[in-house]
Design an enzyme around this catalytic site. Structure first.
Site, PDB file in Angstrom:
ATOM      1  N   TYR A   6     -15.097   8.014 -15.966  1.00 48.32           N
ATOM      2  CA  TYR A   6     -15.523   8.584 -14.688  1.00 48.32           C
ATOM      3  C   TYR A   6     -14.389   8.439 -13.666  1.00 48.32           C
ATOM      4  O   TYR A   6     -13.350   7.838 -13.938  1.00 48.32           O
ATOM      5  CB  TYR A   6     -16.797   7.861 -14.216  1.00 48.32           C
ATOM      6  CG  TYR A   6     -17.509   8.559 -13.083  1.00 48.32           C
ATOM      7  CD1 TYR A   6     -17.803   9.920 -13.152  1.00 48.32           C
ATOM      8  CD2 TYR A   6     -17.879   7.855 -11.937  1.00 48.32           C
ATOM      9  CE1 TYR A   6     -18.445  10.560 -12.103  1.00 48.32           C
ATOM     10  CE2 TYR A   6     -18.531   8.496 -10.891  1.00 48.32           C
ATOM     11  CZ  TYR A   6     -18.797   9.847 -10.980  1.00 48.32           C
ATOM     12  OH  TYR A   6     -19.424  10.480  -9.937  1.00 48.32           O
TER      13      TYR A   6
ATOM     14  N   ASN B  77     -28.922  25.523 -16.216  1.00 48.49           N
ATOM     15  CA  ASN B  77     -30.178  24.850 -16.543  1.00 48.49           C
ATOM     16  C   ASN B  77     -30.152  23.363 -16.208  1.00 48.49           C
ATOM     17  O   ASN B  77     -31.122  22.654 -16.424  1.00 48.49           O
ATOM     18  CB  ASN B  77     -30.492  25.032 -18.040  1.00 48.49           C
ATOM     19  CG  ASN B  77     -31.874  24.531 -18.396  1.00 48.49           C
ATOM     20  OD1 ASN B  77     -32.840  24.799 -17.683  1.00 48.49           O
ATOM     21  ND2 ASN B  77     -31.977  23.776 -19.487  1.00 48.49           N
ATOM     22  N   SER B  78     -29.049  22.879 -15.667  1.00 51.49           N
ATOM     23  CA  SER B  78     -28.989  21.460 -15.264  1.00 51.49           C
ATOM     24  C   SER B  78     -29.835  21.268 -14.011  1.00 51.49           C
ATOM     25  O   SER B  78     -30.256  22.235 -13.366  1.00 51.49           O
ATOM     26  CB  SER B  78     -27.541  21.079 -14.960  1.00 51.49           C
ATOM     27  OG  SER B  78     -27.111  21.755 -13.793  1.00 51.49           O
TER      28      SER B  78
ATOM     29  N   GLY C 273     -18.065  19.647 -12.424  1.00 51.12           N
ATOM     30  CA  GLY C 273     -18.496  18.938 -13.627  1.00 51.12           C
ATOM     31  C   GLY C 273     -17.653  19.406 -14.791  1.00 51.12           C
ATOM     32  O   GLY C 273     -16.958  20.422 -14.706  1.00 51.12           O
TER      33      GLY C 273
HETATM   34  N1  NAP Z   1     -18.911  16.381  -8.626  1.00 51.85           N
HETATM   35  C1  NAP Z   1     -20.020  15.815  -8.170  1.00 51.85           C
HETATM   36  O1  NAP Z   1     -20.057  15.196  -7.108  1.00 51.85           O
HETATM   37  C2  NAP Z   1     -21.280  15.939  -8.990  1.00 51.85           C
HETATM   38  C3  NAP Z   1     -22.517  15.580  -8.453  1.00 51.85           C
HETATM   39  C4  NAP Z   1     -23.652  15.755  -9.237  1.00 51.85           C
HETATM   40  C5  NAP Z   1     -23.548  16.252 -10.540  1.00 51.85           C
HETATM   41  N2  NAP Z   1     -22.318  16.542 -11.015  1.00 51.85           N
HETATM   42  C6  NAP Z   1     -22.135  17.094 -12.370  1.00 51.85           C
HETATM   43  O2  NAP Z   1     -22.989  18.208 -12.500  1.00 51.85           O
HETATM   44  C7  NAP Z   1     -23.284  18.401 -13.873  1.00 51.85           C
HETATM   45  C8  NAP Z   1     -24.787  18.553 -14.022  1.00 51.85           C
HETATM   46  O3  NAP Z   1     -25.414  17.318 -13.691  1.00 51.85           O
HETATM   47  P1  NAP Z   1     -27.005  17.191 -13.827  1.00 51.85           P
HETATM   48  O4  NAP Z   1     -27.401  15.799 -13.511  1.00 51.85           O
HETATM   49  O5  NAP Z   1     -27.611  18.294 -13.046  1.00 51.85           O
HETATM   50  O6  NAP Z   1     -27.168  17.486 -15.386  1.00 51.85           O
HETATM   51  P2  NAP Z   1     -28.466  17.448 -16.303  1.00 51.85           P
HETATM   52  O7  NAP Z   1     -29.655  17.892 -15.544  1.00 51.85           O
HETATM   53  O8  NAP Z   1     -28.528  16.116 -16.963  1.00 51.85           O
HETATM   54  O9  NAP Z   1     -28.134  18.574 -17.374  1.00 51.85           O
HETATM   55  C9  NAP Z   1     -26.923  18.603 -18.088  1.00 51.85           C
HETATM   56  C10 NAP Z   1     -26.616  20.057 -18.336  1.00 51.85           C
HETATM   57  O10 NAP Z   1     -25.362  20.164 -18.971  1.00 51.85           O
HETATM   58  C11 NAP Z   1     -25.444  21.181 -19.943  1.00 51.85           C
HETATM   59  N3  NAP Z   1     -24.445  20.905 -20.965  1.00 51.85           N
HETATM   60  C12 NAP Z   1     -24.223  19.756 -21.612  1.00 51.85           C
HETATM   61  N4  NAP Z   1     -23.195  19.874 -22.461  1.00 51.85           N
HETATM   62  C13 NAP Z   1     -22.749  21.148 -22.340  1.00 51.85           C
HETATM   63  C14 NAP Z   1     -21.712  21.904 -22.958  1.00 51.85           C
HETATM   64  N5  NAP Z   1     -20.915  21.353 -23.873  1.00 51.85           N
HETATM   65  N6  NAP Z   1     -21.565  23.190 -22.594  1.00 51.85           N
HETATM   66  C15 NAP Z   1     -22.367  23.746 -21.673  1.00 51.85           C
HETATM   67  N7  NAP Z   1     -23.369  23.086 -21.059  1.00 51.85           N
HETATM   68  C16 NAP Z   1     -23.548  21.807 -21.375  1.00 51.85           C
HETATM   69  C17 NAP Z   1     -26.852  21.085 -20.470  1.00 51.85           C
HETATM   70  O11 NAP Z   1     -27.210  22.326 -21.036  1.00 51.85           O
HETATM   71  P3  NAP Z   1     -28.640  22.558 -21.764  1.00 51.85           P
HETATM   72  O12 NAP Z   1     -29.617  22.712 -20.657  1.00 51.85           O
HETATM   73  O13 NAP Z   1     -28.429  23.789 -22.523  1.00 51.85           O
HETATM   74  O14 NAP Z   1     -28.876  21.335 -22.602  1.00 51.85           O
HETATM   75  C18 NAP Z   1     -27.635  20.748 -19.207  1.00 51.85           C
HETATM   76  O15 NAP Z   1     -28.071  21.914 -18.563  1.00 51.85           O
HETATM   77  C19 NAP Z   1     -22.696  17.192 -14.612  1.00 51.85           C
HETATM   78  O16 NAP Z   1     -21.442  17.547 -15.123  1.00 51.85           O
HETATM   79  C20 NAP Z   1     -22.533  16.176 -13.488  1.00 51.85           C
HETATM   80  O17 NAP Z   1     -21.551  15.213 -13.778  1.00 51.85           O
HETATM   81  C21 NAP Z   1     -21.184  16.402 -10.279  1.00 51.85           C
END
Ligand code: NAP
Length: 327
Positions: A52, A152-153, A240
């Site tokens: 991270y 879908n996340s 992400g």
């Molecule tokens: N930069 C920031 O400040 C910040 C803040 C918040 C979140 N984030 C990032 O935002 C992203 C989403 O977070 P979340 O908590 O909303 O996630 P989440 O609800 O846990 O869902 C994860 C998502 O990632 C998708 N996924 C996983 N592996 C993948 C791959 N190889 N190719 C394409 N899609 C993939 C999944 O697809 P399926 O639905 O098809 O399983 C799912 O929709 C993460 O990367 C997280 O680290 C960043």
């Protein structure tokens, strides 16, 4: 008091250890919080593996966000706060995967005690991220298109809901066709599936329109295609890296169409934003969580004792919702 602790970076299913820790005492300006619910996010899994944006000094208490009740206050804090349900601001300075945690009073944001605690526990990171992604980079006129990957996340679903409230349209890229109908149900204007015919699907969804802003949680080739559909001078925000691949943008889009690539990290925003502005943002979003306008599906809840199963579950592909610890 049980706490899920990290002594060495490693696999999420084996590296964290549940230990019995000494009871915590709030110091001056601090409150003691009994946790009610705390989600497992992709960033937690990255942090455990040591990949991270920060590597905490070890041993470290795990868990970045959650909701709970104030059960004791330190000197200088008004005891009237005891019993309040609060959101823990995700400063990454205090673990939330433990029975209790001590935080600064200012990091304890009051929330509606009647609202769903599971939904409230997820308010600290993803809804605020979605809100900032939509507001900080481009002025979006009503009817403008926002394109997003990983739609879908939880973040993706909050983006869909917030865009809808602002009259902005969302073009959502997913990797599994079976989630498309549900995203349309919650307000997505168009859903396309990543794959070799993505360019044709984008053209069919957009017609003569272009995308005003791209929000990317996946990286890789999917960004290349979305960049072709961006307006001249448009911005792609990388927040992400779910695919692990670099963001691939054609030099032709960068050079001839002035496409810009930016990054966003909530931690930076929280560290550089006045606390009144942070409180205003959480207050506004908490109302939307309480009235159901903002929600993320929950697939499972686990007690801390089942942390190995919980963390394995959170890392699984094809989940239908988030995995949370509950007390
Ligand atoms: N930069 C920031 O400040 C910040 C803040 C918040 C979140 N984030 C990032 O935002 C992203 C989403 O977070 P979340 O908590 O909303 O996630 P989440 O609800 O846990 O869902 C994860 C998502 O990632 C998708 N996924 C996983 N592996 C993948 C791959 N190889 N190719 C394409 N899609 C993939 C999944 O697809 P399926 O639905 O098809 O399983 C799912 O929709 C993460 O990367 C997280 O680290 C960043």
């Amino acid at each position: 008091m049980k706490t899920l602790q990290l002594r060495a970076f490693g696999k999420p299913t084996t590296a964290p250890e549940l230990i019995e820790a000494a009871p915590l005492e709030p110091g001056a300006g601090q409150v003691l919080v009994a946790l009610e619910a705390a989600p497992i996010n992709p960033s937690d899994l990255l942090l455990i593996t040591g990949r991270y944006g920060v590597r905490p000094p070890l041993p470290a208490a795990l868990g970045a966000e959650g909701v709970g009740r104030i059960v004791a206050v330190g000197p200088t804090v008004d005891p009237v706060r005891i019993g309040e349900r609060i959101l823990i601001v995700p400063t990454l300075e205090h673990g939330t995967w433990q029975d209790q945690t001590v935080i600064n009073e200012g990091d304890a944001v009051p929330v509606d005690p009647k609202a769903d605690p599971l939904q409230l526990s997820m308010l600290g990171i993803n809804p605020l991220t979605a809100d900032l992604l939509l507001r900080r980079f481009t002025d979006l006129a009503p009817g403008a298109w926002v394109g997003q990957t990983g739609a879908n996340s939880a973040v993706g679903r909050y983006v869909i809901a917030l865009a809808k409230l602002a009259g902005v349209r969302t073009l959502n890229v997913v990797r599994r066709p079976e989630v498309a109908a549900d995203l349309v149900e919650v307000g997505a204007d168009a859903v396309v599936v990543s794959g070799p015919d993505l360019a044709e699907q984008l053209a069919a969804a957009l017609g003569n329109d272009q995308i005003s802003l791209v929000l990317d949680a996946v990286s890789g080739d999917v960004v290349t295609e979305l960049a072709h559909s961006l307006v001249f001078g448009g911005t792609i925000v990388s927040y992400g890296r779910m695919s692990g691949a670099p963001a691939a943008i054609s030099p032709a889009d960068l050079i001839f169409r002035d496409v810009r690539l930016r990054g966003f990290w909530l931690k930076h925003w929280l560290e550089t934003t006045p606390s009144a502005r942070i409180a205003e943002s959480y207050g506004r979003l908490a109302i939307l969580v309480a009235n159901g306008a903002l929600r993320a599906p929950v697939e499972a809840t686990y007690p801390l004792e089942q942390h190995r199963n919980a963390l394995a579950h959170a890392a699984q592909a094809g989940r239908t919702g988030k995995v949370l610890f509950t007390w």
